[in-house]
Design a protein around this motif. Structure first.
Motif, PDB file in Angstrom:
ATOM      1  N   VAL A 176      58.242 -15.067  49.235  1.00 37.18           N
ATOM      2  CA  VAL A 176      58.944 -13.936  49.851  1.00 37.18           C
ATOM      3  C   VAL A 176      60.220 -14.421  50.535  1.00 37.18           C
ATOM      4  CG1 VAL A 176      56.769 -12.691  50.183  1.00 37.18           C
ATOM      5  CG2 VAL A 176      57.670 -14.086  52.045  1.00 37.18           C
ATOM      6  N   ASP A 177      61.117 -13.491  50.832  1.00 38.44           N
ATOM      7  CA  ASP A 177      62.353 -13.818  51.561  1.00 38.44           C
ATOM      8  C   ASP A 177      62.120 -13.931  53.054  1.00 38.44           C
ATOM      9  OD1 ASP A 177      64.353 -14.146  49.643  1.00 38.44           O
ATOM     10  OD2 ASP A 177      64.780 -12.004  49.542  1.00 38.44           O
ATOM     11  N   ASP A 178      61.260 -13.069  53.588  1.00 40.16           N
ATOM     12  CA  ASP A 178      61.112 -12.970  55.036  1.00 40.16           C
ATOM     13  C   ASP A 178      59.671 -12.591  55.370  1.00 40.16           C
ATOM     14  OD1 ASP A 178      62.586 -12.507  57.786  1.00 40.16           O
ATOM     15  OD2 ASP A 178      61.283 -10.766  57.477  1.00 40.16           O
ATOM     16  N   TYR A 179      59.073 -13.324  56.288  1.00 40.97           N
ATOM     17  CA  TYR A 179      57.682 -13.049  56.653  1.00 40.97           C
ATOM     18  C   TYR A 179      57.492 -11.632  57.191  1.00 40.97           C
ATOM     19  CZ  TYR A 179      56.823 -18.108  56.417  1.00 40.97           C
ATOM     20  OH  TYR A 179      56.701 -19.403  56.001  1.00 40.97           O
ATOM     21  N   ASP A 180      58.312 -11.249  58.163  1.00 41.97           N
ATOM     22  CA  ASP A 180      58.100  -9.961  58.829  1.00 41.97           C
ATOM     23  C   ASP A 180      58.240  -8.784  57.878  1.00 41.97           C
ATOM     24  OD1 ASP A 180      57.538 -11.187  61.262  1.00 41.97           O
ATOM     25  OD2 ASP A 180      59.621 -11.085  61.943  1.00 41.97           O
ATOM     26  N   GLU A 181      59.270  -8.797  57.013  1.00 42.15           N
ATOM     27  CA  GLU A 181      59.426  -7.668  56.088  1.00 42.15           C
ATOM     28  C   GLU A 181      58.300  -7.657  55.055  1.00 42.15           C
ATOM     29  OE1 GLU A 181      63.280  -7.872  54.212  1.00 42.15           O
ATOM     30  OE2 GLU A 181      62.662  -9.462  52.846  1.00 42.15           O
ATOM     31  N   ALA A 182      57.831  -8.820  54.642  1.00 37.85           N
ATOM     32  CA  ALA A 182      56.715  -8.867  53.693  1.00 37.85           C
ATOM     33  C   ALA A 182      55.430  -8.364  54.349  1.00 37.85           C
ATOM     34  CB  ALA A 182      56.533 -10.284  53.162  1.00 37.85           C
ATOM     35  N   ILE A 183      55.172  -8.786  55.576  1.00 36.40           N
ATOM     36  CA  ILE A 183      53.991  -8.304  56.295  1.00 36.40           C
ATOM     37  C   ILE A 183      54.045  -6.790  56.438  1.00 36.40           C
ATOM     38  CG2 ILE A 183      52.843  -8.250  58.553  1.00 36.40           C
ATOM     39  CD1 ILE A 183      53.594 -11.270  58.795  1.00 36.40           C
ATOM     40  N   ARG A 184      55.203  -6.252  56.828  1.00 38.05           N
ATOM     41  CA  ARG A 184      55.351  -4.801  56.971  1.00 38.05           C
ATOM     42  C   ARG A 184      55.042  -4.083  55.655  1.00 38.05           C
ATOM     43  NH1 ARG A 184      59.396  -5.950  60.270  1.00 38.05           N
ATOM     44  NH2 ARG A 184      60.987  -5.859  58.664  1.00 38.05           N
ATOM     45  N   PHE A 185      55.619  -4.572  54.558  1.00 33.88           N
ATOM     46  CA  PHE A 185      55.401  -3.908  53.274  1.00 33.88           C
ATOM     47  C   PHE A 185      53.929  -3.945  52.880  1.00 33.88           C
ATOM     48  CE2 PHE A 185      54.851  -3.938  48.681  1.00 33.88           C
ATOM     49  CZ  PHE A 185      55.468  -2.755  48.336  1.00 33.88           C
ATOM     50  N   TYR A 186      53.343  -5.113  52.924  1.00 31.77           N
ATOM     51  CA  TYR A 186      51.957  -5.224  52.448  1.00 31.77           C
ATOM     52  C   TYR A 186      50.961  -4.512  53.362  1.00 31.77           C
ATOM     53  CZ  TYR A 186      53.349  -7.918  48.510  1.00 31.77           C
ATOM     54  OH  TYR A 186      53.935  -8.275  47.323  1.00 31.77           O
ATOM     55  N   THR A 187      51.204  -4.499  54.657  1.00 30.83           N
ATOM     56  CA  THR A 187      50.257  -3.832  55.550  1.00 30.83           C
ATOM     57  C   THR A 187      50.526  -2.332  55.663  1.00 30.83           C
ATOM     58  OG1 THR A 187      51.548  -4.365  57.536  1.00 30.83           O
ATOM     59  CG2 THR A 187      49.787  -5.907  56.898  1.00 30.83           C
ATOM     60  N   GLU A 188      51.776  -1.931  55.710  1.00 31.73           N
ATOM     61  CA  GLU A 188      52.093  -0.518  55.905  1.00 31.73           C
ATOM     62  C   GLU A 188      52.145   0.253  54.584  1.00 31.73           C
ATOM     63  OE1 GLU A 188      55.564  -0.242  58.404  1.00 31.73           O
ATOM     64  OE2 GLU A 188      54.638  -1.502  59.953  1.00 31.73           O
ATOM     65  N   ALA A 189      52.904  -0.236  53.611  1.00 29.91           N
ATOM     66  CA  ALA A 189      53.059   0.508  52.358  1.00 29.91           C
ATOM     67  C   ALA A 189      51.841   0.384  51.450  1.00 29.91           C
ATOM     68  CB  ALA A 189      54.311   0.037  51.616  1.00 29.91           C
ATOM     69  N   LEU A 190      51.229  -0.807  51.408  1.00 32.14           N
ATOM     70  CA  LEU A 190      50.084  -1.004  50.523  1.00 32.14           C
ATOM     71  C   LEU A 190      48.746  -0.942  51.242  1.00 32.14           C
ATOM     72  CD1 LEU A 190      51.274  -3.755  48.021  1.00 32.14           C
ATOM     73  CD2 LEU A 190      51.591  -1.273  47.939  1.00 32.14           C
ATOM     74  N   GLY A 191      48.764  -0.936  52.567  1.00 29.20           N
ATOM     75  CA  GLY A 191      47.524  -0.823  53.323  1.00 29.20           C
ATOM     76  C   GLY A 191      46.703  -2.098  53.393  1.00 29.20           C
ATOM     77  N   PHE A 192      47.321  -3.240  53.098  1.00 28.55           N
ATOM     78  CA  PHE A 192      46.609  -4.510  53.169  1.00 28.55           C
ATOM     79  C   PHE A 192      46.294  -4.844  54.624  1.00 28.55           C
ATOM     80  CE2 PHE A 192      47.510  -7.033  49.063  1.00 28.55           C
ATOM     81  CZ  PHE A 192      47.509  -5.904  48.284  1.00 28.55           C
ATOM     82  N   ARG A 193      45.351  -5.751  54.800  1.00 30.09           N
ATOM     83  CA  ARG A 193      44.954  -6.218  56.125  1.00 30.09           C
ATOM     84  C   ARG A 193      45.600  -7.580  56.373  1.00 30.09           C
ATOM     85  NH1 ARG A 193      40.005  -9.215  57.914  1.00 30.09           N
ATOM     86  NH2 ARG A 193      39.593  -9.416  55.686  1.00 30.09           N
ATOM     87  N   LEU A 194      46.238  -7.727  57.530  1.00 34.27           N
ATOM     88  CA  LEU A 194      46.797  -9.024  57.921  1.00 34.27           C
ATOM     89  C   LEU A 194      45.645  -9.871  58.445  1.00 34.27           C
ATOM     90  CD1 LEU A 194      49.240 -10.888  58.401  1.00 34.27           C
ATOM     91  CD2 LEU A 194      49.487  -9.795  60.652  1.00 34.27           C
ATOM     92  N   VAL A 195      45.310 -10.922  57.713  1.00 36.63           N
ATOM     93  CA  VAL A 195      44.183 -11.788  58.059  1.00 36.63           C
ATOM     94  C   VAL A 195      44.637 -12.906  58.984  1.00 36.63           C
ATOM     95  CG1 VAL A 195      42.449 -13.388  57.118  1.00 36.63           C
ATOM     96  CG2 VAL A 195      43.009 -11.267  55.897  1.00 36.63           C
ATOM     97  N   GLU A 196      45.830 -13.443  58.710  1.00 36.93           N
ATOM     98  CA  GLU A 196      46.318 -14.561  59.524  1.00 36.93           C
ATOM     99  C   GLU A 196      47.832 -14.592  59.504  1.00 36.93           C
ATOM    100  OE1 GLU A 196      45.672 -19.392  60.044  1.00 36.93           O
ATOM    101  OE2 GLU A 196      44.564 -18.314  58.491  1.00 36.93           O
ATOM    102  N   ASP A 197      48.402 -14.920  60.645  1.00 33.28           N
ATOM    103  CA  ASP A 197      49.845 -15.122  60.789  1.00 33.28           C
ATOM    104  C   ASP A 197      50.016 -16.227  61.824  1.00 33.28           C
ATOM    105  OD1 ASP A 197      52.587 -15.054  61.047  1.00 33.28           O
ATOM    106  OD2 ASP A 197      52.686 -12.988  61.779  1.00 33.28           O
ATOM    107  N   THR A 198      49.980 -17.457  61.359  1.00 30.87           N
ATOM    108  CA  THR A 198      49.981 -18.610  62.250  1.00 30.87           C
ATOM    109  C   THR A 198      51.248 -19.435  62.057  1.00 30.87           C
ATOM    110  OG1 THR A 198      47.566 -18.704  62.088  1.00 30.87           O
ATOM    111  CG2 THR A 198      48.689 -20.668  62.935  1.00 30.87           C
TER     112      THR A 198
END
Length: 131
Positions: free
Chosen positions: A11-33
């Protein structure tokens, strides 16, 4: 027992990827370390997945070689397959969240399917397998 635990998605950017996968696709953020080298260990899993399912490791591209692969990791082919137990529900939710579908839903012998793209252009199938 063996299984594939993670698949890396550059991905290009962690935050924008996290937003897309959790908000648009409904994925669960398991870890962000955060890691000492400035990178992060970011894992997301599909909605409803348990701990034995395959997750995505969202890895920020390092350098030009990795950067040119963001959004085209499989040469334009569908590279990721998101199974659902309710195609109509998830298709509608994803459309409302701004996900770009590249085709209208199709009903094939193997199930209901439509190709969509993630925020970078990687192609995915949303698929409800036939009973």
């Amino acid at each position: 027992m063996s299984r594939i635990a993670l698949v890396t998605l550059v991905v290009d950017d962690y935050d924008e990827a996290i937003r897309f996968y959790t908000e648009a696709l409904g994925f669960r953020l398991v870890e962000d370390t955060p890691r000492p080298d400035g990178s992060c260990w970011v894992v997301v899993t599909p909605p409803g997945a348990d701990d034995s399912g395959t997750g995505l490791l969202l890895a920020r591209a390092k350098g030009e070689d990795q950067g040119v692969r963001v959004g085209d990791q499989t040469g334009g082919r569908v590279g990721f397959f998101l199974h659902t137990d309710d195609f109509a529900r998830d298709h509608a939710r994803m459309l409302a969240a701004g996900v770009t579908f590249l085709e209208e839903p199709r009903h094939e012998p193997y199930g209901s399917v439509a190709v969509f793209q993630d925020l970078y252009g990687n192609r995915w199938d949303l698929l409800q397998p036939a009973a």
